[in-house]
Design a protein around this motif. Structure first.
Motif, PDB file in Angstrom:
ATOM      1  N   UNK A 299       4.036  15.489   1.332  1.00 55.04           N
ATOM      2  CA  UNK A 299       4.156  14.815   0.044  1.00 55.04           C
ATOM      3  C   UNK A 299       3.374  13.508   0.069  1.00 55.04           C
ATOM      4  N   UNK A 300       2.537  13.296  -0.937  1.00 56.30           N
ATOM      5  CA  UNK A 300       1.866  12.004  -1.089  1.00 56.30           C
ATOM      6  C   UNK A 300       2.845  10.991  -1.673  1.00 56.30           C
ATOM      7  N   UNK A 301       2.993   9.862  -1.008  1.00 57.27           N
ATOM      8  CA  UNK A 301       3.832   8.793  -1.521  1.00 57.27           C
ATOM      9  C   UNK A 301       3.153   8.122  -2.723  1.00 57.27           C
TER      10      UNK A 301
ATOM     11  N   UNK B 287      -2.893   9.223  -1.865  1.00 58.11           N
ATOM     12  CA  UNK B 287      -3.296  10.592  -2.151  1.00 58.11           C
ATOM     13  C   UNK B 287      -3.489  10.803  -3.633  1.00 58.11           C
ATOM     14  N   UNK B 288      -2.980  11.922  -4.127  1.00 60.29           N
ATOM     15  CA  UNK B 288      -3.104  12.255  -5.547  1.00 60.29           C
ATOM     16  C   UNK B 288      -1.784  12.123  -6.282  1.00 60.29           C
TER      17      UNK B 288
ATOM     18  N   UNK C 239     -12.886  -3.137   1.368  1.00 63.49           N
ATOM     19  CA  UNK C 239     -13.553  -1.876   1.698  1.00 63.49           C
ATOM     20  C   UNK C 239     -12.823  -0.692   1.075  1.00 63.49           C
ATOM     21  N   UNK C 240     -11.498  -0.722   1.082  1.00 61.90           N
ATOM     22  CA  UNK C 240     -10.726   0.335   0.435  1.00 61.90           C
ATOM     23  C   UNK C 240     -11.034   0.372  -1.055  1.00 61.90           C
ATOM     24  N   UNK C 241     -11.009  -0.794  -1.665  1.00 60.24           N
ATOM     25  CA  UNK C 241     -11.241  -0.885  -3.103  1.00 60.24           C
ATOM     26  C   UNK C 241     -12.632  -0.414  -3.479  1.00 60.24           C
ATOM     27  N   UNK C 242     -13.607  -0.683  -2.617  1.00 62.81           N
ATOM     28  CA  UNK C 242     -15.002  -0.318  -2.895  1.00 62.81           C
ATOM     29  C   UNK C 242     -15.335   1.116  -2.514  1.00 62.81           C
ATOM     30  N   UNK C 243     -14.403   1.814  -1.875  1.00 65.40           N
ATOM     31  CA  UNK C 243     -14.687   3.179  -1.436  1.00 65.40           C
ATOM     32  C   UNK C 243     -15.705   3.232  -0.312  1.00 65.40           C
TER      33      UNK C 243
ATOM     34  N   UNK D 247      -7.819   6.898  -0.595  1.00 67.69           N
ATOM     35  CA  UNK D 247      -6.958   7.152  -1.766  1.00 67.69           C
ATOM     36  C   UNK D 247      -5.935   6.043  -1.973  1.00 67.69           C
ATOM     37  N   UNK D 248      -5.837   5.098  -1.044  1.00 68.59           N
ATOM     38  CA  UNK D 248      -4.845   4.038  -1.118  1.00 68.59           C
ATOM     39  C   UNK D 248      -5.078   3.140  -2.332  1.00 68.59           C
ATOM     40  N   UNK D 249      -4.087   3.032  -3.193  1.00 69.53           N
ATOM     41  CA  UNK D 249      -4.182   2.123  -4.337  1.00 69.53           C
ATOM     42  C   UNK D 249      -4.008   0.688  -3.842  1.00 69.53           C
ATOM     43  N   UNK D 250      -4.910  -0.200  -4.269  1.00 70.56           N
ATOM     44  CA  UNK D 250      -4.866  -1.585  -3.819  1.00 70.56           C
ATOM     45  C   UNK D 250      -4.371  -2.517  -4.928  1.00 70.56           C
TER      46      UNK D 250
END
Length: 345
Positions: A61-63, A67-68, A164-168, A204-207
Motif C-alpha cells: 500500500x502506498x502511504x 507513490x500513486x 532534488x526530489x521536487x525537481x525530479x 513520488x514523494x510529495x514535498x
C-alpha cells in the motif's frame, strides 16, 4: 519508464479517508501486507512480492503523499496514526481481516501503531529496519526526551535532497535520490537490480510542509530547531511518537525483527541523527554527549522488544550481515525464508 513489473496488479482503493494505490501479487492463501518507509513507495517491494510462493496473496500500500496514493496533509501531532489509520481503512474496504504485516523503516512504526489501534487486523508483524519505538532523534537509551526534542522533525531534512526530489532529479549529483539510495539505502548498490525503478519510487514523494519533510519550530537549544506539527518527519519526533505501548498489547502477535548489520540510517550511530553528525563535526556547535548524545536506535528497539517478550510475546531477531537498510533488496533469499517461517507458510 515502466514502473510495474510483470505479475503485479495495480488498483485504486477508495476509502472514507483517502484514495490509496495498492499493488498486488494475487494468491488464495495467507495475506501479507507490506508497508514502505519514508521517501519510497510500494514499488520497492515488487521483487519480494514476486518471489513469494504462489499461494500467498501479497499487497503493498502506498502511504498518503507517496507513490500513486492521494496527496493529503500529514498531521505530525498524531505520530504515525494518519498513516496507520489510512492502512486500516484500506484493509477494511478490502475485507482482509487479520493479515501478516511487514513494515520497513518508517513503515515499521506504522505497523506497530496498527497493533496498538487495530489489533484485529494483525496476525503477525515483521519489522524491517524499523524506526525506534521512541521516535527519531532527541532521546536517551531509555526514551527520555532531550532538550524538547531539539534536532528532530521537519527541520532535519537536507535542503539539497528536498530540492532534488521536487525537481525530479534522476542524476547522480551529491544530493540526488540516486546518490542517497546508493550511499544509505543499501550497502552494495552495484549488486542490486532495478536501480532506476527505486529512484522513480523515491521521486513520488510529495514535498512541502504538509508532507516531506514538514515544518519546524525554533529553539535556543542546539542545533536551533525543534519539532513542528505538520508533515512526515514530525510524525516521528519523540514528543509525537511513542510505540512502547506494544509491551502491554493483548494478545501479542509474533514479531520478526530483521535489520542489516551495516545500516547507516537506523542504527546506534545513524548518519541521519543530528546529534551523531554533531559529534563527528559534520554539524558545527555540538554541545557534547552530556547534552546531545547520539540516539541508540537499535538498542532502544531491542529493549522494547525484550519487554514485549517478557510479557509473553514471541520475538525473533535476525541481524543480516554485510547488509544496509534494505534487507528485502540486499538479502532477498534470507528475508523471504525468514518471513515464510515466521508466518508459517
Amino acid at each position: 519508464m515502466q514502473t510495474v513489473l510483470p505479475g503485479i496488479h495495480v488498483t485504486q482503493v477508495r476509502t472514507e479517508r483517502l484514495t490509496a494505490n495498492v499493488i498486488e501479487r494475487p494468491g488464495a492463501g495467507p495475506v501479507v501486507v507490506l508497508i514502505h518507509g519514508n521517501v519510497s513507495s510500494s514499488l520497492f517491494y515488487q521483487p519480494l512480492m514476486l518471489g513469494l510462493p504462489e499461494g500467498i496473496r501479497a499487497l503493498a500500500i502506498d502511504l498518503r503523499g507517496f507513490g500513486d496514493s492521494e496527496v493529503l496533509p500529514v498531521d505530525g501531532t498524531r505520530g504515525l496514526r494518519d498513516f496507520a489509520d489510512d492502512v486500516a481503512s484500506v484493509l477494511d474496504v478490502l475485507g482482509t481481516g487479520a493479515v501478516h504485516l511487514v513494515g520497513w523503516s518508517m513503515g515499521g512504526g506504522v505497523v506497530l501503531q496498527l497493533l496498538l489501534d487495530r489489533p484485529d487486523l494483525v496476525a503477525s508483524l515483521t519489522l524491517e529496519s524499523p524506526v525506534s519505538p521512541y521516535g527519531w532523534g532527541g532521546t536517551t537509551a531509555d526514551g527520555t526526551i532531550l532538550n524538547g526534542g531539539a534536532g528532530s522533525g521537519g527541520g532535519g531534512g537536507n535542503p539539497g535532497f528536498i530540492a532534488a526530489l521536487k525537481a525530479g532529479d534522476r542524476s547522480d549529483s551529491p544530493t540526488s535520490p540516486r546518490t542517497i539510495y546508493r550511499t544509505t539505502y543499501v550497502k552494495h548498490p552495484e549488486g542490486i537490480e532495478h536501480e532506476d525503478l527505486w529512484v522513480e519510487s523515491m521521486l513520488t514523494t510529495a514535498t512541502g510542509v504538509d508532507n516531506y519533510p514538514g515544518d519546524a519550530t525554533t529553539t535556543d537549544a542546539w542545533p536551533g530547531f525543534a519539532p513542528g506539527t505538520r508533515g512526515v518527519l514530525n510524525t516521528m519526533t519523540p514528543d509525537h511518537l511513542d510505540l512502547t505501548g506494544i509491551v502491554d498489547a493483548d494478545p501479542k502477535p509474533p514479531i520478526l525483527w530483521l535489520h542489516g548489520a551495516d545500516d547507516v540510517i537506523v542504527s546506534d550511530a545513524s548518519y541521519f541523527d543530528l546529534n551523531l553528525l554533531g559529534s563527528i563535526g559534520a554539524v558545527p556547535g555540538w554541545p557534547g554527549a552530556e547534552v546531545a548524545p547520539p540516539q541508540p536506535m537499535v538498542t532502544q528497539t531491542r529493549a522494547v522488544l525484550d519487554r514485549y517478550r517478557a510479557g509473553g510475546g514471541r520475538v525473533t531477531e535476525l541481524l543480516v550481515p554485510d547488509c544496509g537498510h534494505s534487507p528485502h533488496l540486499e538479502a532477498p533469499e534470507v528475508f523471504t525464508a525468514a518471513l515464510l517461517e515466521h508466518i508459517g507458510a
